[in-house]
Design an enzyme around this catalytic site. Structure first.
Site, PDB file in Angstrom:
ATOM      1  N   ASP A   1       0.863  -1.180   0.000  1.00 37.69           N
ATOM      2  CA  ASP A   1       0.000   0.000   0.000  1.00 37.69           C
ATOM      3  C   ASP A   1       0.899   1.230   0.000  1.00 37.69           C
ATOM      4  O   ASP A   1       1.784   1.362   0.863  1.00 37.69           O
ATOM      5  CB  ASP A   1      -0.879  -0.024   1.253  1.00 37.69           C
ATOM      6  CG  ASP A   1      -1.918   1.095   1.267  1.00 37.69           C
ATOM      7  OD1 ASP A   1      -1.726   2.101   0.556  1.00 37.69           O
ATOM      8  OD2 ASP A   1      -2.908   0.964   2.000  1.00 37.69           O
TER       9      ASP A   1
ATOM     10  N   LYS B   1     -10.299  15.079 -14.215  1.00 38.60           N
ATOM     11  CA  LYS B   1     -11.219  15.387 -13.109  1.00 38.60           C
ATOM     12  C   LYS B   1     -10.568  16.263 -12.048  1.00 38.60           C
ATOM     13  O   LYS B   1     -11.249  16.777 -11.148  1.00 38.60           O
ATOM     14  CB  LYS B   1     -11.739  14.088 -12.486  1.00 38.60           C
ATOM     15  CG  LYS B   1     -12.665  13.310 -13.416  1.00 38.60           C
ATOM     16  CD  LYS B   1     -13.107  12.002 -12.817  1.00 38.60           C
ATOM     17  CE  LYS B   1     -14.100  11.278 -13.745  1.00 38.60           C
ATOM     18  NZ  LYS B   1     -13.519  10.941 -15.053  1.00 38.60           N
TER      19      LYS B   1
END
Length: 635
Positions: free
Chosen positions: A350, A418
């Protein structure tokens, strides 16, 4: 007659029977050639040994029949390849017999004078064996064609150029496949009586005027090399006439035997693809050759394609990091098979875990980092804003700071349209990441080139609209669209990744590169075309439902902020966006604040801070809209 011979039950003529008939033809040809010469009054030497000469010729011919296996093919599917085997067999027989004649004269002084007999025998035997095969093909076609044709897709091929002819030949010579060639369409004027491969050539203008085309044809076959606008034009026409649209492979890249197997229904991606992008392959290759490369989000749509493209550039090692176990495992199996000579390391991690990442930077001494890891699904992130901060902001911060600390040559971040004038948490988190990465460029002691790439939607990526629509159509509908006026830019995954690699080598540090995304596409038009390509009628067979904009969703996306300008580069598809910047100390302070709020899982506080970092962030169709009404000094 059909019942007597049971032709429809016969799959092929047995090989022993073909061999027997060929031997009979050879014997008959020798007798006919001798008889013909006698009638012409041609003198034949050693006539008393004529039977021995005949048996010797037959024996030699049988030998070469066995060598070239002239009897082994399935007669009903005979091609010119089979004809050439017959020619070789008969030619070798003639050469050997002439050699025997020459040797007999040289050693024994006996001249058999076989020249006339052999040449006549050659032409008669070749003609009769070929004629036999053509007759068998014709008989099978007469009795079997109606049955086979009823189950085949009747195809008209667009064009009469070399590639179109090759496609036609492939269809004709692969009768086991489900296609039947019924004609060609030529864009130029053509005689009404013009024939190609036994099929009519239609003039395009006349073809378009034919009523009830679906009664004569089932599908239009387009060449793989056809230009995009031509493909779109023919697709629109075929769909309007109730015809299927098939696409052939590019023949230059395909073995002839696999052409038919590679014919497939045209996909929406084929129509949306644009002119292939030309990148500076030598320059890109030099930057990656024998380098240690890290790709985060390596099991995702963009990350995995970056890995595949870098694997072609002979990097010393490619370290692939992702937290998704199953996709990472599947990618590992694929890459190890496809690139056996490339060294890989697959890391399950992660990126918000800075201690895990630092071990990798210490061990592998990266030259280039491609940062494609991100949470990207707008509605999910709107409901879980703290997760966007952990990955999109904190994860990016970890990687960027480590890249600076370990003097990575280039850090290339994959961003999104975005992030421009964001209306959702996902876009605002990516814009925050952009600001942090840019701020590091001029920070104290930095030697790394920090580069950002920004583009829109990619075709076929995980969770994108096209695979979603395809699943809905397969289930019989309905196809759901958020708004009838919503539009999006699209780019293919390989195209986007090629530009990422190109921009990464071009950058001097601190740039945000934006890509030419072409023309925007209306999602409603996209859905209708996909339904038609699947053989259905929109709102008749497959219903289209409008479900309203999702939280944080825009009607249209942008590549530039209101306060930015673009600067062209030497690559026509890549521009530099001049966006407002933040000093490193300022963005670092705000990032630490927002990460602390994230740890407390205070969603509203997280979004408040995002709106401070990204002042143009105005929530849309979201619970966080209330924050836009709070006076600025209270935020």
């Amino acid at each position: 007659m059909e019942n007597v011979f049971r032709i429809k039950e016969l799959r092929y003529v047995p090989r022993w029977l073909v061999f027997f008939i060929d031997v009979s033809i050879v014997s008959f040809s020798i007798l006919v050639s001798n008889l013909f010469l006698e009638n012409l009054g041609v003198a034949i030497n050693f006539n008393e040994y004529q039977s021995q000469k005949i048996f010797l010729t037959i024996a030699v011919n049988i030998l070469f029949m066995l060598v070239f296996k002239t009897y082994a093919g399935i007669i009903r599917y005979s091609t010119f390849f089979d004809f050439f085997k017959i020619v070789w067999s008969s030619s070798c027989t003639m050469i050997v017999m002439l050699a025997i004649d020459f040797t007999s004269k040289l050693i024994f002084g006996i001249f058999l004078d076989l020249y006339h007999e052999l040449f006549l025998f050659f032409f008669i035997s070749v003609f009769l064996m070929f004629f036999f095969r053509m007759m068998v093909k014709r008989v099978f076609k007469i009795f079997m064609a109606p049955k086979e044709a009823s189950s085949k897709i009747r195809i008209v091929v667009v064009g009469i150029e070399g590639e179109s002819v090759s496609l036609g030949n492939a269809i004709i010579h692969n009768p086991t496949h489900p296609y039947q060639l019924k004609g060609f369409v030529n864009t130029e004027s053509t005689s009404k009586k013009a024939i190609l491969l036994g099929c009519k050539i239609y003039n395009k203008r006349e073809f378009l005027k034919i009523n009830n085309l679906s009664k004569q044809f089932d599908a239009v076959l387009l060449k793989g090399c056809m230009l995009n606008f031509e493909m779109e034009e023919w697709t629109n026409f075929a769909l309007s006439k109730g015809l299927k649209v098939l696409k052939a492979p590019v023949i230059n890249n395909t073995h002839e035997g696999s052409i038919i197997g590679d014919i497939r229904p045209i996909q929406i991606e084929d129509l949306l693809e644009r002119t292939p992008i030309i990148i500076e392959k030598e320059n890109v290759g030099n930057y990656h050759f024998d380098k240690s490369v890290l790709v985060t989000g390596g099991a995702g749509s963009i990350g995995s394609e970056i890995v595949r493209q870098v694997a072609l550039l002979n990097a010393s090692i490619i370290v692939v990091v992702d937290q998704a176990e199953s996709p990472l495992h599947e990618l590992k199996l694929e890459l190890l098979e496809k690139f056996p000579n490339q060294r890989f390391k697959f890391i399950l991690a992660d990126i918000s875990n800075v201690y895990r990442l630092e071990k990798l930077f210490e061990e592998y001494d990266f030259s280039i980092v491609y940062h494609a890891a991100a949470y990207k699904h707008v509605p999910l992130i709107e409901d879980n804003p703290h997760e966007a901060i952990f990955v999109n902001v904190a994860g990016t911060r970890n990687l960027a700071l480590l890249s600076k600390k370990y003097i990575v040559n280039r850090f290339v971040m994959v961003s999104t349209d975005k992030a421009v004038n964001p209306t959702n948490v996902m876009g605002a988190s990516k814009r925050t990441a952009e600001l942090f990465v840019q701020s590091l460029q001029n920070s104290y002691g930095n030697q790394t080139k920090f580069i950002t790439t920004r583009f829109g939607n990619v075709l076929g990526s995980n969770g994108s609209v096209i695979p979603h629509f395809r699943k809905q159509i397969a289930k019989g509908g309905p196809v759901t669209i958020t708004h009838p006026d919503i539009i999006r830019y699209f780019m293919t995954i390989p195209e986007a990744c090629e530009l990422v690699l190109q921009a990464g080598t071009m950058g001097e540090g601190g740039e945000i590169y934006v890509f030419d995304m072409g023309k925007p596409i209306k999602i409603l038009d996209l859905a209708k075309k996909m339904i038609k390509l699947s053989g259905y009628t929109p709102d008749v067979d497959i219903k289209i439902d409008f479900i309203g904009l999702r939280p944080g969703e825009k009607l249209y996306e942008e590549l530039l902020t209101n306060h930015s300008t673009t600067v062209p580069t030497h690559h026509e598809k890549i521009m530099i966006s001049k966006d407002p910047l933040m000093e490193f100390d300022d963005i670092e302070f705000l990032c630490k604040q927002i990460i602390r709020s994230t740890i407390k899982k205070d969603g509203f506080q997280v979004v408040k801070l995002l709106k401070v970092i990204v002042p143009e962030f105005i929530s849309n169709n979201s619970e966080f809209e209330i924050l836009d009404k709070i006076p600025e000094h209270e935020v």
